[in-house]
Scaffold this motif. Structure first.
Motif, PDB file in Angstrom:
ATOM      1  N   THR A 124       4.275  19.138 -16.467  1.00 38.35           N
ATOM      2  CA  THR A 124       4.254  20.424 -15.264  1.00 38.35           C
ATOM      3  C   THR A 124       3.325  19.875 -13.460  1.00 38.35           C
ATOM      4  O   THR A 124       3.292  18.912 -14.127  1.00 38.35           O
ATOM      5  CB  THR A 124       3.127  21.468 -15.302  1.00 38.35           C
ATOM      6  N   LEU A 125       3.396  20.739 -13.097  1.00 36.40           N
ATOM      7  CA  LEU A 125       3.066  20.393 -11.579  1.00 36.40           C
ATOM      8  C   LEU A 125       1.664  20.505 -11.732  1.00 36.40           C
ATOM      9  O   LEU A 125       1.065  21.550 -12.082  1.00 36.40           O
ATOM     10  CB  LEU A 125       3.886  21.084 -10.422  1.00 36.40           C
ATOM     11  N   PRO A 167       0.569  -1.230   0.016  1.00 33.98           N
ATOM     12  CA  PRO A 167      -0.285   0.073   0.288  1.00 33.98           C
ATOM     13  C   PRO A 167       0.962   1.147  -0.416  1.00 33.98           C
ATOM     14  O   PRO A 167       0.742   2.548  -0.620  1.00 33.98           O
ATOM     15  CB  PRO A 167      -0.672  -0.425   1.111  1.00 33.98           C
ATOM     16  N   HIS A 168       2.405   1.275   0.959  1.00 35.60           N
ATOM     17  CA  HIS A 168       3.044   2.489   0.621  1.00 35.60           C
ATOM     18  C   HIS A 168       3.807   3.069  -0.649  1.00 35.60           C
ATOM     19  O   HIS A 168       3.131   3.750  -1.268  1.00 35.60           O
ATOM     20  CB  HIS A 168       4.222   2.415   1.407  1.00 35.60           C
ATOM     21  N   ILE A 169       3.903   1.756  -1.307  1.00 34.23           N
ATOM     22  CA  ILE A 169       3.889   1.847  -3.093  1.00 34.23           C
ATOM     23  C   ILE A 169       2.889   2.622  -3.552  1.00 34.23           C
ATOM     24  O   ILE A 169       3.177   3.381  -4.752  1.00 34.23           O
ATOM     25  CB  ILE A 169       4.639   0.590  -3.346  1.00 34.23           C
ATOM     26  N   LEU A 170       2.024   1.828  -3.450  1.00 33.52           N
ATOM     27  CA  LEU A 170       0.833   1.943  -4.261  1.00 33.52           C
ATOM     28  C   LEU A 170      -0.168   4.110  -3.537  1.00 33.52           C
ATOM     29  O   LEU A 170       0.428   4.714  -5.122  1.00 33.52           O
ATOM     30  CB  LEU A 170      -0.385   1.107  -3.823  1.00 33.52           C
ATOM     31  N   THR A 171       0.267   4.350  -3.104  1.00 29.23           N
ATOM     32  CA  THR A 171      -0.047   5.557  -2.220  1.00 29.23           C
ATOM     33  C   THR A 171       1.310   6.774  -3.053  1.00 29.23           C
ATOM     34  O   THR A 171       0.817   7.682  -3.425  1.00 29.23           O
ATOM     35  CB  THR A 171       0.453   5.801  -0.844  1.00 29.23           C
ATOM     36  N   LEU A 172       3.111   5.626  -2.317  1.00 32.93           N
ATOM     37  CA  LEU A 172       3.556   7.007  -3.662  1.00 32.93           C
ATOM     38  C   LEU A 172       3.048   6.836  -4.780  1.00 32.93           C
ATOM     39  O   LEU A 172       3.803   8.306  -5.862  1.00 32.93           O
ATOM     40  CB  LEU A 172       4.767   6.107  -3.400  1.00 32.93           C
ATOM     41  N   VAL A 173       3.471   5.800  -6.095  1.00 34.06           N
ATOM     42  CA  VAL A 173       3.097   5.997  -7.250  1.00 34.06           C
ATOM     43  C   VAL A 173       1.491   6.840  -7.233  1.00 34.06           C
ATOM     44  O   VAL A 173       1.684   7.847  -7.869  1.00 34.06           O
ATOM     45  CB  VAL A 173       2.521   4.772  -7.690  1.00 34.06           C
ATOM     46  N   GLY A 174       0.631   6.461  -6.495  1.00 30.91           N
ATOM     47  CA  GLY A 174      -0.564   7.561  -7.696  1.00 30.91           C
ATOM     48  C   GLY A 174      -0.216   8.580  -6.093  1.00 30.91           C
ATOM     49  O   GLY A 174      -0.752   9.875  -7.700  1.00 30.91           O
ATOM     50  N   GLN A 175      -0.196   8.815  -5.968  1.00 25.22           N
ATOM     51  CA  GLN A 175       0.249  10.682  -5.485  1.00 25.22           C
ATOM     52  C   GLN A 175       1.418  11.373  -6.597  1.00 25.22           C
ATOM     53  O   GLN A 175       1.052  12.816  -6.653  1.00 25.22           O
ATOM     54  CB  GLN A 175       1.270  10.842  -4.050  1.00 25.22           C
ATOM     55  N   ILE A 176       2.909  10.442  -6.565  1.00 23.84           N
ATOM     56  CA  ILE A 176       3.310  11.785  -8.004  1.00 23.84           C
ATOM     57  C   ILE A 176       2.704  12.393  -9.467  1.00 23.84           C
ATOM     58  O   ILE A 176       2.856  12.721  -9.195  1.00 23.84           O
ATOM     59  CB  ILE A 176       4.445  10.765  -7.954  1.00 23.84           C
ATOM     60  N   PHE A 177       1.629  10.683  -9.152  1.00 20.06           N
ATOM     61  CA  PHE A 177       0.852  10.690 -10.670  1.00 20.06           C
ATOM     62  C   PHE A 177      -0.105  12.077 -10.465  1.00 20.06           C
ATOM     63  O   PHE A 177      -1.043  12.340 -11.169  1.00 20.06           O
ATOM     64  CB  PHE A 177       0.498  10.024 -11.297  1.00 20.06           C
ATOM     65  N   ASP A 178      -0.968  12.261  -9.373  1.00 21.64           N
ATOM     66  CA  ASP A 178      -1.657  13.218  -8.949  1.00 21.64           C
ATOM     67  C   ASP A 178      -0.906  14.446  -9.344  1.00 21.64           C
ATOM     68  O   ASP A 178      -1.641  15.833  -9.050  1.00 21.64           O
ATOM     69  CB  ASP A 178      -2.224  12.829  -7.531  1.00 21.64           C
ATOM     70  N   HIS A 179       0.156  14.576  -8.594  1.00 20.56           N
ATOM     71  CA  HIS A 179       1.457  15.803  -8.753  1.00 20.56           C
ATOM     72  C   HIS A 179       1.548  16.195  -9.493  1.00 20.56           C
ATOM     73  O   HIS A 179       1.847  17.583 -10.239  1.00 20.56           O
ATOM     74  CB  HIS A 179       2.245  15.523  -7.177  1.00 20.56           C
ATOM     75  N   ILE A 180       2.255  15.365 -10.922  1.00 22.04           N
ATOM     76  CA  ILE A 180       2.733  15.612 -12.096  1.00 22.04           C
ATOM     77  C   ILE A 180       1.475  16.044 -13.300  1.00 22.04           C
ATOM     78  O   ILE A 180       0.373  15.159 -13.427  1.00 22.04           O
ATOM     79  CB  ILE A 180       3.752  14.831 -12.177  1.00 22.04           C
ATOM     80  N   SER A 181       0.962  17.285 -13.787  1.00 20.08           N
ATOM     81  CA  SER A 181       0.296  16.904 -14.923  1.00 20.08           C
ATOM     82  C   SER A 181       0.777  16.288 -16.083  1.00 20.08           C
ATOM     83  O   SER A 181       1.883  15.564 -16.598  1.00 20.08           O
ATOM     84  CB  SER A 181       0.018  18.170 -15.512  1.00 20.08           C
ATOM     85  N   PRO A 182      -0.074  15.439 -16.842  1.00 24.19           N
ATOM     86  CA  PRO A 182      -0.044  15.254 -18.073  1.00 24.19           C
ATOM     87  C   PRO A 182       0.919  15.926 -19.115  1.00 24.19           C
ATOM     88  O   PRO A 182       1.996  14.854 -19.888  1.00 24.19           O
ATOM     89  CB  PRO A 182      -1.277  14.454 -18.892  1.00 24.19           C
ATOM     90  N   ASP A 183       1.352  17.056 -18.953  1.00 28.10           N
ATOM     91  CA  ASP A 183       2.081  17.745 -19.670  1.00 28.10           C
ATOM     92  C   ASP A 183       3.947  17.773 -19.092  1.00 28.10           C
ATOM     93  O   ASP A 183       4.349  18.596 -19.854  1.00 28.10           O
ATOM     94  CB  ASP A 183       2.042  18.972 -20.585  1.00 28.10           C
TER      95      ASP A 183
END
Length: 120
Positions: A112-113, A94-110
């Motif tokens: 940028t943050l 669950p920690h890896i799932l959270t880490l990966v989810g949060q980084i992609f929530d934080h970075i836009s598809p282009d």
């Protein structure tokens, strides 16, 4: 800006990470710094897949995907189970799932943050 080590530390009294924690965290971030490995982890976190499917979706050879997945498995980032002759990769931590989810929530598809969510 203050850094905390866990959600429970937000109430104050954040503890300093121990050297072994820092080393393990740095190793994990280094492992995930490869776009190919990060893509493999993202895919495996979203649905279990075999190495051939992962290789095709990432755009690398099966041999390359297999080498990356071996490193990720040895580090405990992905897990594998055998189904017949196939190895199925997934992310269960669950920690890896959270880490990966949060980084992609934080970075836009282009790249940028993404804007911070509106305060509640």
């Amino acid at each position: 800006m203050s850094l905390v080590t866990s959600p429970t530390a937000r109430g104050g009294g954040a503890r300093r990470p121990a050297l072994p924690q820092l080393q393990a965290a740095a190793s994990t971030f280094a492992l995930l710094s490869s776009p190919v490995r990060l893509h493999l982890v993202w895919l495996a976190a979203n649905a279990p897949r075999d190495v051939g499917t992962l290789a095709r979706e990432v755009g690398v050879t099966v041999a390359s995907a297999s080498q990356h997945l071996t490193k990720l498995r040895l580090a405990g980032v992905v897990t594998t189970r055998s189904v017949g002759r196939n190895h199925i990769y997934t992310v269960e931590d669950p920690h890896i799932l959270t880490l990966v989810g949060q980084i992609f929530d934080h970075i836009s598809p282009d790249g940028t943050l993404a804007p911070d969510p509106a305060p509640r």
